[in-house]
Design an enzyme around this catalytic site. Sequence first.
Site, PDB file in Angstrom:
ATOM      1  N   LYS A 182      63.231  38.044  45.963  1.00 30.46           N
ATOM      2  CA  LYS A 182      64.160  39.181  45.880  1.00 30.46           C
ATOM      3  C   LYS A 182      64.674  39.403  44.463  1.00 30.46           C
ATOM      4  CE  LYS A 182      65.167  39.959  50.588  1.00 30.46           C
ATOM      5  NZ  LYS A 182      66.023  40.188  51.703  1.00 30.46           N
ATOM      6  N   LYS A 224      54.864  41.265  54.477  1.00 32.49           N
ATOM      7  CA  LYS A 224      55.777  41.310  55.626  1.00 32.49           C
ATOM      8  C   LYS A 224      56.306  42.736  55.826  1.00 32.49           C
ATOM      9  CE  LYS A 224      60.028  39.640  55.183  1.00 32.49           C
ATOM     10  NZ  LYS A 224      61.307  39.797  55.842  1.00 32.49           N
ATOM     11  N   LYS A 279      62.432  46.099  55.300  1.00 32.28           N
ATOM     12  CA  LYS A 279      63.316  47.264  55.187  1.00 32.28           C
ATOM     13  C   LYS A 279      63.164  47.965  53.848  1.00 32.28           C
ATOM     14  CE  LYS A 279      67.011  45.001  57.791  1.00 32.28           C
ATOM     15  NZ  LYS A 279      68.018  43.985  57.538  1.00 32.28           N
TER      16      LYS A 279
HETATM   17  N1  AQP Z   1      58.545  41.316  59.386  1.00 30.71           N
HETATM   18  C1  AQP Z   1      59.297  40.559  60.171  1.00 30.71           C
HETATM   19  N2  AQP Z   1      58.747  39.938  61.250  1.00 30.71           N
HETATM   20  C2  AQP Z   1      59.509  39.173  62.070  1.00 30.71           C
HETATM   21  N3  AQP Z   1      60.838  38.974  61.882  1.00 30.71           N
HETATM   22  C3  AQP Z   1      61.412  39.583  60.823  1.00 30.71           C
HETATM   23  N4  AQP Z   1      62.673  39.594  60.354  1.00 30.71           N
HETATM   24  C4  AQP Z   1      62.751  40.360  59.234  1.00 30.71           C
HETATM   25  N5  AQP Z   1      61.548  40.853  58.951  1.00 30.71           N
HETATM   26  C5  AQP Z   1      60.694  40.389  59.917  1.00 30.71           C
HETATM   27  C6  AQP Z   1      63.770  38.893  61.005  1.00 30.71           C
HETATM   28  O1  AQP Z   1      64.785  39.850  61.289  1.00 30.71           O
HETATM   29  C7  AQP Z   1      66.048  39.202  61.232  1.00 30.71           C
HETATM   30  C8  AQP Z   1      66.992  40.008  60.410  1.00 30.71           C
HETATM   31  O2  AQP Z   1      66.531  40.097  59.091  1.00 30.71           O
HETATM   32  P1  AQP Z   1      67.556  40.448  57.944  1.00 30.71           P
HETATM   33  O3  AQP Z   1      68.395  41.562  58.349  1.00 30.71           O
HETATM   34  O4  AQP Z   1      68.227  39.228  57.494  1.00 30.71           O
HETATM   35  O5  AQP Z   1      66.756  41.058  56.828  1.00 30.71           O
HETATM   36  P2  AQP Z   1      65.572  40.720  55.979  1.00 30.71           P
HETATM   37  O6  AQP Z   1      64.818  39.503  56.356  1.00 30.71           O
HETATM   38  O7  AQP Z   1      66.041  40.797  54.601  1.00 30.71           O
HETATM   39  O8  AQP Z   1      64.792  41.996  56.402  1.00 30.71           O
HETATM   40  P3  AQP Z   1      63.658  42.587  55.637  1.00 30.71           P
HETATM   41  O9  AQP Z   1      63.149  43.717  56.404  1.00 30.71           O
HETATM   42  O10 AQP Z   1      62.691  41.524  55.273  1.00 30.71           O
HETATM   43  O11 AQP Z   1      64.408  43.150  54.360  1.00 30.71           O
HETATM   44  P4  AQP Z   1      63.967  43.167  52.865  1.00 30.71           P
HETATM   45  O12 AQP Z   1      63.249  44.413  52.710  1.00 30.71           O
HETATM   46  O13 AQP Z   1      65.283  43.151  52.140  1.00 30.71           O
HETATM   47  O14 AQP Z   1      63.128  41.943  52.608  1.00 30.71           O
HETATM   48  C9  AQP Z   1      65.810  37.795  60.677  1.00 30.71           C
HETATM   49  O15 AQP Z   1      65.813  36.871  61.753  1.00 30.71           O
HETATM   50  C10 AQP Z   1      64.443  37.895  60.072  1.00 30.71           C
HETATM   51  O16 AQP Z   1      63.765  36.645  60.115  1.00 30.71           O
END
Ligand code: AQP
Length: 344
Positions: free
Chosen positions: A115, A207, A210
């Site tokens: 990140k 992955k 968001k």
């Molecule tokens: N691609 C994924 N597959 C399965 N589980 C996922 N999680 C996130 N992406 C996937 C799970 O969702 C929960 C909440 O995640 P978060 O809100 O903490 O956000 P994050 O991991 O930062 O979400 P993103 O989409 O991956 O955001 P960015 O774009 O910022 O990197 C967690 O349980 C996570 O494991």
Amino acid sequence: MSQPSNRVFSGVQPTGNLHLGNYLGAIKRFVSLQESHECIYCVVDLHAITVAQDPQELATNTREVASAFIAAGVNPKEHIIFNQSQVSGHAELAWIFNCVARMGWLNRMTQFKEKAGKNRENASVGLFSYPTLMASDILLYRATHVPVGDDQKQHLELTRDISAKFNNDFGEQIRNLQHGDAYFPMTEPLIEGPATRIMSLRDGSKKMSKSDPSDLSRINLTDDADTIAKKIRKAKSDSDALPETMEDLKTRAEANNLIGIYAALAETTKEDVLKEFGGKEFSVLKPALADLAVEKLSPINNEMKRLLDAPGDVDAILRDGSDRARVIAEETIKEVKDIIGFIS
Ligand code: AQP
């Protein structure tokens, strides 16, 4: 307070574009755990501000995540749904854990490296210490289980390291105060099933996330039926037929992803999905997957819309959840302060 035997905690950041990965990797599993566990589900707004957030969007996104929990089937009366910033114990315990965790431990965290990217000097201190706040979220409630996606595995391991070090560093005091041999539990991650890491629909090696600039890379929980179907139709595929064995599936990232999504939505295994679609073309799988995704996601989408039309009701649910979470949190903070030796 005695250690609970089956308490679940998990959180989702209100950072917009809530997607199918968040749903299948986390939120969907929140729902089934309600049957067997006491559940605390948190909209982790303190985590969200580790990168810049627009205040209005943060509020909207917080309601959106809470609505997704409820629309997916979490019962906010029997369990707890709240937003992290309203329970000050999260930040208090995080400070204590900042003093327990070692720099070397945090330096190994891959999520920070990903990140912060190349511009590490300019990343917030909060982004670096994010995992100690996450440990505090979980251990503030002395949660025994945490359902998360595979990307959070390393943070859960760090939570266990912090728990073990705290229990060891303050072992004598923990025993003197009659908390047994360990105050914090060795929390178990629940990372199971066919959808622990949903990949981007545009690139099977990345992955689903968001922050991906391509909206076609993910299915948002707010997407309507036509958009869901279009995104699945356009999902990256290859010209070969779908593999027939699990062994072959492992080498085909895009096929593996779509088969995994199908299995998770249909609540079955990848093996079973292969029995139906193995050897067939992507053009057979995609329409069936689109129908299934629309069938499963549309009711959630509709219910989220209904809830978001009444933001006051969602806010009231969050307030009620915060009040109930705070009662548990305050007890832990009091006991932790006694253990450390802070005079009250
Ligand atoms: N691609 C994924 N597959 C399965 N589980 C996922 N999680 C996130 N992406 C996937 C799970 O969702 C929960 C909440 O995640 P978060 O809100 O903490 O956000 P994050 O991991 O930062 O979400 P993103 O989409 O991956 O955001 P960015 O774009 O910022 O990197 C967690 O349980 C996570 O494991």
